[in-house]
Write a protein that holds these residues in place. Structure first.
Motif, PDB file in Angstrom:
ATOM      1  N   LEU A  75       0.848  -1.194   0.000  1.00 20.34           N
ATOM      2  CA  LEU A  75       0.000   0.000   0.000  1.00 20.34           C
ATOM      3  C   LEU A  75       0.879   1.238   0.000  1.00 20.34           C
ATOM      4  O   LEU A  75       1.723   1.403   0.879  1.00 20.34           O
ATOM      5  N   ASN A  76       0.708   2.076  -1.001  1.00 14.98           N
ATOM      6  CA  ASN A  76       1.468   3.326  -1.072  1.00 14.98           C
ATOM      7  C   ASN A  76       0.509   4.494  -0.842  1.00 14.98           C
ATOM      8  O   ASN A  76      -0.395   4.719  -1.640  1.00 14.98           O
ATOM      9  N   ILE A  77       0.703   5.196   0.278  1.00 12.44           N
ATOM     10  CA  ILE A  77      -0.166   6.352   0.545  1.00 12.44           C
ATOM     11  C   ILE A  77       0.575   7.620   0.131  1.00 12.44           C
ATOM     12  O   ILE A  77       1.245   8.265   0.925  1.00 12.44           O
ATOM     13  N   GLY A  78       0.495   7.927  -1.144  1.00 12.75           N
ATOM     14  CA  GLY A  78       1.053   9.183  -1.660  1.00 12.75           C
ATOM     15  C   GLY A  78      -0.071  10.197  -1.714  1.00 12.75           C
ATOM     16  O   GLY A  78      -0.968  10.196  -0.869  1.00 12.75           O
ATOM     17  N   GLY A  79      -0.039  11.078  -2.716  1.00 11.84           N
ATOM     18  CA  GLY A  79      -1.150  12.004  -2.900  1.00 11.84           C
ATOM     19  C   GLY A  79      -2.429  11.217  -3.094  1.00 11.84           C
ATOM     20  O   GLY A  79      -3.463  11.455  -2.460  1.00 11.84           O
TER      21      GLY A  79
ATOM     22  N   GLY B 276      -8.140   5.579  -3.846  1.00 11.42           N
ATOM     23  CA  GLY B 276      -8.755   6.913  -3.725  1.00 11.42           C
ATOM     24  C   GLY B 276      -7.739   7.899  -3.175  1.00 11.42           C
ATOM     25  O   GLY B 276      -6.531   7.737  -3.388  1.00 11.42           O
ATOM     26  N   PRO B 277      -8.207   8.891  -2.410  1.00  7.18           N
ATOM     27  CA  PRO B 277      -7.274   9.892  -1.903  1.00  7.18           C
ATOM     28  C   PRO B 277      -6.295   9.310  -0.887  1.00  7.18           C
ATOM     29  O   PRO B 277      -6.655   8.428  -0.104  1.00  7.18           O
ATOM     30  N   GLY B 278      -5.051   9.796  -0.924  1.00  9.03           N
ATOM     31  CA  GLY B 278      -4.066   9.476   0.108  1.00  9.03           C
ATOM     32  C   GLY B 278      -3.918  10.738   0.947  1.00  9.03           C
ATOM     33  O   GLY B 278      -4.674  10.981   1.887  1.00  9.03           O
ATOM     34  N   ASN B 279      -2.930  11.559   0.557  1.00  6.60           N
ATOM     35  CA  ASN B 279      -2.722  12.826   1.288  1.00  6.60           C
ATOM     36  C   ASN B 279      -3.347  14.020   0.594  1.00  6.60           C
ATOM     37  O   ASN B 279      -3.351  15.121   1.142  1.00  6.60           O
TER      38      ASN B 279
ATOM     39  N   GLY C 113       2.020   9.214   3.524  1.00  5.82           N
ATOM     40  CA  GLY C 113       0.850   9.051   4.392  1.00  5.82           C
ATOM     41  C   GLY C 113       1.155   8.280   5.662  1.00  5.82           C
ATOM     42  O   GLY C 113       0.392   8.358   6.637  1.00  5.82           O
ATOM     43  N   THR C 114       2.264   7.571   5.691  1.00  7.13           N
ATOM     44  CA  THR C 114       2.629   6.825   6.907  1.00  7.13           C
ATOM     45  C   THR C 114       2.997   7.795   8.035  1.00  7.13           C
ATOM     46  O   THR C 114       3.078   7.403   9.190  1.00  7.13           O
TER      47      THR C 114
END
Ligand code: ADP
Ligand code: MG
Length: 306
Positions: free
Chosen positions: A168-172, A192-195, A301-302
Motif C-alpha cells: 500500500l502506497n499512501i502518496g497524494g 482513492g485519496p491518500g494525502n 501518508g505513513t
C-alpha cells in the motif's frame, strides 16, 4: 560482482519533492542512495496551473515547464552522482516517470489520456545518460489505467512470498498492489485519496503544504455523518481496475461535499474527517481483497498517525 546501476526519478501527485534513487539492480536489488529535491515555488505554481482546466492557451507554459522540470530532474541526478562519487558513464540508464499534469482514465465514451512532463531529452542532454520515460501512455493506448509498472515491480521484488501480500502506497493518491502466494495474477489500482485532500484543506485553511504529523487534524474530531456523506462518492464503490488523480480529488471536491452537506463543521473537524476518509477507504478496500496476509505500507501518508 557485476553491478547494474540505474537511477529512478519521480514526482508524485503531492508535488512535495522530486524523488531520486540510485539503485543496483543486480541480484539482490540494492538501494544505494535516495535523495529528495525541492520543487521551487514558482515551478510548483506553474505545474499546478497546468493541472487545472484553463480557458487560455497553455501550450507555451506546458513547453517551458516541461523543460524547466527536466532541468530540475537532471540536477537531482547530478547531485546523487556527486554525493556517491559515481560517474555518469557507470549508470546504465535513468528511468523517469516525470510529473503527471493530467490523468483522464478510461470511462465510458471518453478519450482517455495521461500526460507526464519533465522533458526526458533535457535530462539525457544534461546528464549524458540514456533516459527512458513515457511509461504510462502505451498502457492507456491498450485500454489500461496507465499505471503498468508498479505492480510488476512489486511482484519482482517480493518473489516467492509465503503469504498473500498487499503493498500500500499512501502518496497524494493511495494505491495498492495485491500479490497472491499461489497465483501469478497481480491486481493493482488506486483506492482513492491518500494525502491529497489533507494537503488541499490545510493549504486552504492554514496556508501550509501539509499537516505535519497530523497535528492539526488531531485537534479536531471526525464527523461520522460527514464521513458517510463523503463515502457516498461513486469512486469508492466503483470496482477495480480504476485510477484517479488530482483532477478528481482536489479542493473543489471538498468544497462541493461541504456545500452539499450543508451543516456547520469546524475546519479541524473537516481535516479529522478527511483523515478518517483516507483510512477507511483504504481499509475497506484491503478487507475486500485480503482475509489474511501481510500489508506493507509506504509513502508520505505513513507520517500521519492513526
Ligand atoms: N511529517 C509528515 N506529517 C504528515 N504528512 C506528511 C509528513 N511528511 C510527508 N507527509 C505527506 O506525504 C506527502 C508526500 O508523500 P509522497 O509519498 O511523496 O506522495 P507523492 O507520491 O504523491 O509525491 C506530503 O504531501 C504530505 O501530505
Ligand atoms: Mg512525493
Amino acid at each position: 560482482m557485476s553491478s547494474e546501476l540505474f537511477i529512478g526519478l519521480m514526482s508524485g501527485t503531492s508535488m512535495d519533492a522530486i524523488d531520486c534513487v540510485l539503485i543496483d539492480l543486480a541480484e539482490p536489488i540494492n538501494v544505494i542512495d535516495f535523495i529528495n529535491v525541492d520543487i521551487p515555488e514558482k515551478l510548483k505554481h506553474d505545474i499546478l496551473d497546468l493541472c487545472q482546466e484553463q480557458g487560455d492557451d497553455q501550450i507555451k507554459k506546458l513547453g517551458e515547464t516541461d523543460v524547466e522540470l527536466g532541468k530540475l530532474f537532471a540536477s537531482a541526478v547530478i547531485s546523487i552522482l556527486e554525493k556517491n562519487q559515481i560517474s555518469a558513464s557507470q549508470i546504465q540508464a535513468i528511468g523517469s516517470h516525470g510529473q503527471t499534469i493530467r490523468h483522464q482514465p478510461p470511462r465510458q465514451n471518453n478519450s482517455a489520456f495521461t500526460i507526464q512532463i519533465a522533458d526526458p531529452n533535457t535530462i539525457a542532454a544534461l546528464t549524458g545518460i540514456t533516459t527512458v520515460a513515457d511509461f504510462r501512455r502505451k498502457d492507456m493506448a491498450l485500454g489500461g489505467q496507465g499505471a503498468p509498472l508498479l505492480p510488476i515491480f512489486h511482484q519482482q521484488v517480493f518473489k516467492n512470498i509465503q503469504a498473500d501480500k498487499i503493498i500500500l502506497n499512501i502518496g497524494g493518491i493511495a494505491n495498492i498492489t495485491l500479490l497472491k502466494k499461489d497465483d501469478m495474477q497481480i491486481i493493482g489500482f488506486d483506492t482513492g485519496p491518500g494525502n491529497i485532500l489533507l494537503d488541499s484543506w490545510v493549504q486552504q485553511n492554514l496556508n501550509q503544504h501539509f499537516d505535519k504529523d497530523g497535528k492539526w487534524a488531531a485537534t479536531g474530531e471526525s464527523n461520522s455523518e460527514l464521513l458517510a456523506f463523503m463515502l457516498e462518492d461513486s469512486y469508492f464503490s466503483c470496482p477495480p481496475p480504476k485510477s484517479t488523480g488530482r483532477e478528481y480529488f482536489n479542493s473543489l471536491w471538498i468544497d462541493k461535499v461541504l456545500a452539499d452537506y450543508a451543516n456547520d463543521i469546524s475546519p479541524q473537524d473537516v481535516q479529522a474527517t478527511l483523515v478518517e476518509l483516507t483510512a477507511i477507504s483504504i481499509a475497506e478496500t484491503v478487507k475486500g481483497l485480503l482475509e489474511t496476509g501481510e500489508i506493507i505500507v509506504c509513502g508520505g501518508g505513513t507520517k500521519t498517525p492513526s
